[in-house]
Design a protein around this motif. Structure first.
Motif, PDB file in Angstrom:
ATOM      1  N   UNK B 116       0.840  -1.195   0.000  1.00 21.17           N
ATOM      2  CA  UNK B 116       0.000   0.000   0.000  1.00 21.17           C
ATOM      3  C   UNK B 116       0.877   1.247   0.000  1.00 21.17           C
ATOM      4  N   UNK B 273     -13.800   4.031   2.212  1.00 18.57           N
ATOM      5  CA  UNK B 273     -14.084   4.360   0.811  1.00 18.57           C
ATOM      6  C   UNK B 273     -13.443   5.679   0.372  1.00 18.57           C
ATOM      7  N   UNK B 274     -13.001   6.488   1.318  1.00 23.05           N
ATOM      8  CA  UNK B 274     -12.344   7.736   0.931  1.00 23.05           C
ATOM      9  C   UNK B 274     -10.862   7.532   0.639  1.00 23.05           C
ATOM     10  N   UNK B 275     -10.326   6.390   1.070  1.00 21.95           N
ATOM     11  CA  UNK B 275      -8.903   6.146   0.854  1.00 21.95           C
ATOM     12  C   UNK B 275      -8.679   5.007  -0.127  1.00 21.95           C
ATOM     13  N   UNK B 276      -9.515   4.001  -0.086  1.00 25.47           N
ATOM     14  CA  UNK B 276      -9.321   2.839  -0.941  1.00 25.47           C
ATOM     15  C   UNK B 276     -10.546   2.651  -1.828  1.00 25.47           C
ATOM     16  N   UNK B 277     -11.060   1.433  -1.931  1.00 26.55           N
ATOM     17  CA  UNK B 277     -12.173   1.226  -2.879  1.00 26.55           C
ATOM     18  C   UNK B 277     -13.342   2.156  -2.609  1.00 26.55           C
ATOM     19  N   UNK B 278     -13.653   3.030  -3.574  1.00 26.89           N
ATOM     20  CA  UNK B 278     -14.717   4.001  -3.316  1.00 26.89           C
ATOM     21  C   UNK B 278     -16.101   3.357  -3.228  1.00 26.89           C
ATOM     22  N   UNK B 280     -16.806   0.662  -1.561  1.00 27.06           N
ATOM     23  CA  UNK B 280     -16.940  -0.199  -0.390  1.00 27.06           C
ATOM     24  C   UNK B 280     -18.129   0.208   0.467  1.00 27.06           C
ATOM     25  N   UNK B 285     -15.847   6.068   6.625  1.00 33.15           N
ATOM     26  CA  UNK B 285     -15.293   7.201   5.890  1.00 33.15           C
ATOM     27  C   UNK B 285     -14.279   7.955   6.736  1.00 33.15           C
ATOM     28  N   UNK B 286     -13.061   8.030   6.243  1.00 28.12           N
ATOM     29  CA  UNK B 286     -12.033   8.805   6.951  1.00 28.12           C
ATOM     30  C   UNK B 286     -11.193   7.991   7.916  1.00 28.12           C
TER      31      UNK B 286
END
Lengths: 268, 463
Positions: B116, B273-278, B280, B285-286
């Motif tokens: 990552x 979802x804000x960092x990886x798969x949107x 998800x 979030x965050x």
């Protein structure tokens, strides 16, 4: 050169979104060619400060709504001064090893055509090969507004022979990586030469890591290395990774977006 | 068991007990045990197989036994490995010394799907990335233990270790009064201790720890709720958590409570979802930015999975030498990487003797057991290897040790493997025991519960 920038993004939700969470990479950082004089980011008039600095080189902030929302206005504005460095980006904070920028992503996965394109980009050294690559992309992929979407891959853009700055940058990155040259995607602002103030969206270009020099910017859309007219905002492995705004919306709603970027020389 | 002359020493007590009890009675007790398992609901859903998702993993009542001396060796080896794997993770997300030293090729790390980039430069508390390291161990002779693979993300199955012991003690209390068996029921306390030790430095007092589960539809949900219950911590689903002011909060009836440590059983891709798969639906979030800001600790750390990648596995003995300056106590199984031309040619020429696995696969899916496959299956598999050699590794079929196992016609030897669960916090801890999996089909080498394997209680005898 001193730039006065106002970057406005307005999202409308119909019906209202139940909850919106945002991750913002809207904070330019200093490097040898760029100094942030003042900068402020607000979401619906609430000031937002960066929560973390990522060693990939970006500052990031979070914002979320507690209530339902029908409109979201994100403003990033301030003054950034730049100087000519022949596209070379040095003195960025963060220590991400260039090697990670060899990594493929869905949007930049190379196909045979991309490999062949890199093969055509000949030169005495890496730097001249990259210049050749920039020229080839500029020539083969016509700049055509609205011809592609955020999901268009580098391979598709090359195949269709048209695209916007996002496609140019991604194609450059995908091709450079096939030659084991680390490359990344940059989102930023560009002050056009013709007018003192121009309304447009954010611009995008690529940076490649050249042994002995470091990171060098390439803008295939204009077939030149970034000048003092370019302001660097954030970067990533591809356009998705370098999105200045990522949102997660709860609720069955239709989202529409309007963006404007005003960039002009500030009064001296 | 190895010695045809009779049971190995650690098994003698149990052998006498089996003889005294008699096979018929044992078979009856087995049915009782299964009924108990069903009642408490410890079943295991299997992905991609269809059939009964609540299928019970068969329980074999004959324990697998380690002598104190054997355990000392296994335990030292597992702890050593867990330390090296964490040192490796810290290194690759910082200066990458092991790549600069030319020991591991850079592209195997930086191009790895499990790497990552977002974790570059992050300082997890105690520099621990993998807080629970499950090491799959087999034995091929009286001397050596070999490591088949490491599990650095969220190794499952520890609930079986606890349940199997409980059932055995409930059904055969007198057996435990005769044999001196080390207890395993300290595991939840030790796990909680390890999790508390990696709380963010800013957290004063008792940290609030929560176990984050994807929810009741996850195949390991039982284990999630069971462990949370035993540790006395909250079991939360993504919707129970939110991020505000860069901190993570849990909704409770008394209002929001800040969470300091999250033992998460959700994969990296889905946690935020804000960092990886949107897309998800399982994320918070965050969460990742809150983690990166040092306001919450995620166990395991995002990106820890690269340490158990099969392409990285072959370098673990090198990691032990490089980071710890020690000789590895546990050996690796000889492994050919199809990414290397010579290795690939060898694999294709010897498919009928090899076990071939996908580099990123798990759970025994998508693998070829050469000696058991038909000519056609081997041929088809060879095509898959040729199409994407980087994605495959191969190992010899091992002469795995067997352990006495109940069958309808009495006792017989079945192949086993073993997974201890090493805990890493401020200290490295290992409860004396683990999960023994057994291939119930005669001659079978595949012990995965998804492929017809069963489980056993594992005993470590006191000195």
């Amino acid at each position: 050169m001193e730039h006065r920038i106002r970057h406005l993004s307005t999202y409308s939700y119909d019906p209202a979104a139940l909850r919106v969470a945002l991750r913002l990479k809207l904070f330019p950082v200093d490097h040898e060619g760029q100094q942030v004089e003042s900068w402020k980011v607000t979401v619906n008039d609430e000031e937002v400060s960066p929560l973390v600095f990522s060693d990939l080189g970006d500052r990031e902030a979070l914002w979320s709504s507690e209530d339902a929302l029908d409109q979201l206005t994100i403003t990033a504005e301030g003054i950034v001064s730049t100087r000519e460095t022949n596209g070379i980006v040095r003195g960025m904070p963060g220590f991400a090893p260039p090697g990670i920028y060899i990594r493929e992503t869905e949007l930049t996965e190379p196909d045979e055509a991309i490999r062949a394109l890199m093969g055509e980009a000949t030169g005495d050294d890496t730097l001249s090969r990259l210049h050749a690559l920039m020229g080839l992309i500029h020539e083969r992929v016509k700049y055509l507004t609205g011809s592609t979407s955020a999901r268009t891959t580098a391979a598709d853009a090359l195949k269709d022979g048209k695209g916007v700055c996002q496609d140019h940058a991604q194609l450059f990155i995908a091709a450079a990586r096939t030659a084991e040259v680390p490359a990344r995607y940059v989102t930023g602002y560009l002050q056009m030469e013709e007018e003192t103030e121009e309304l447009l969206e954010t611009h995008a270009w690529a940076e490649a890591h050249v042994d002995g020099i470091g990171w060098v910017g390439f803008d295939p859309s204009h077939n030149l290395c970034p000048t003092e007219r370019y302001v660097r905002l954030c970067s990533g492995l591809d356009a998705f990774g370098a999105s200045p705004i990522r949102g997660n919306v709860l609720g069955e709603t239709k989202e529409s977006l309007e963006v404007s970027v005003a960039i002009g020389q500030s009064q001296q | 068991m190895g010695d045809p002359a009779g049971p190995r020493r650690p098994y003698r007590n149990v052998a006498r007990w089996i003889e005294k009890t008699g096979i018929d009675l044992l078979n009856m007790r087995r049915e009782e045990a299964e009924a108990i398992f069903r009642r408490i609901g410890i079943t295991f859903a299997v992905y991609g197989e269809g059939g009964d998702p609540e299928r019970l993993i068969p329980f074999d009542m004959i324990p697998r036994i380690f002598s104190a001396a054997e355990w000392r060796r296994v335990s030292a080896g597992v702890k050593q490995r867990a330390r090296a794997l964490n040192a490796f993770l810290y290194d690759i997300y910082h200066r990458g010394e092991i790549m600069r030293a030319g020991i591991i090729p850079e592209h195997l790390v930086y191009r790895n799907e499990a790497f990552l980039p977002e974790m570059i430069g992050v300082e997890p508390p105690g520099r621990v990335y993998s807080h629970i390291v499950g090491v799959d161990i087999v034995r091929t002779d009286a001397e050596d233990f070999l490591v088949l693979e490491d599990n650095c993300r969220t190794p499952s199955g520890v609930s079986y270790m606890l349940e199997n012991r409980e059932i055995m003690m409930r059904m055969f209390p007198d057996l435990f009064s005769r044999a001196k068996v080390e207890p395993v029921d300290t595991y939840p306390d030790e796990l909680k201790k390890s999790l508390a030790e990696v709380a963010p430095p800013a957290c004063k007092g008792d940290p609030c720890i929560a176990l984050l589960t994807p929810g009741p539809f996850n195949s390991a949900y039982y284990e999630h709720s069971y462990l949370a219950d035993l540790m006395g911590i909250e079991l939360v689903e993504p919707g129970d958590l939110f991020v505000d002011e860069g901190k993570v909060w849990m909704r409770t009836t008394r209002g929001p409570q800040q969470v300091d440590v999250i033992y998460r059983r959700i994969d990296d891709d889905y946690i935020d979802p804000l960092a990886f798969r949107p897309d998800s639906m399982l994320g918070v979030q965050g969460l990742f930015n809150a983690y990166r800001a040092g306001n919450v600790t995620l166990c395991s750390a995002p990106g820890a999975g690269i340490a158990d990648d099969k392409a990285i596995y072959i370098f673990v003995p090198d990691m032990v030498r490089f980071y710890l300056g020690e000789e590895p106590i546990l050996k690796n199984v000889q492994t050919w990487r199809c990414a290397l031309q010579d290795d690939c040619a060898h694999v294709l020429d010897n498919l009928k003797d090899l076990v071939v696995k996908e580099v990123h696969g798990s759970g025994g899916y998508g693998m070829l057991v050469g000696p058991k496959a038909t000519k056609e299956e081997r041929k088809a598999y060879a095509e898959r290897i040729k199409a994407d050699p980087d994605n495959f590794i191969a190992q010899p079929t091992l002469n795995l040790s067997t352990s006495p196992t109940m069958g309808d016609e009495g006792l017989s030897g079945r192949h086993v493997d073993f997974r201890p669960y090493c805990l890493v916090g401020a200290e490295t801890r290992l409860v004396p025991g683990g999960l023994t999996r057994v291939a119930l089909k005669k001659g079978s080498l595949v012990v995965n519960s998804s492929q017809g394997g069963g489980v056993k209680d594992t005993w470590v005898l006191s000195e």
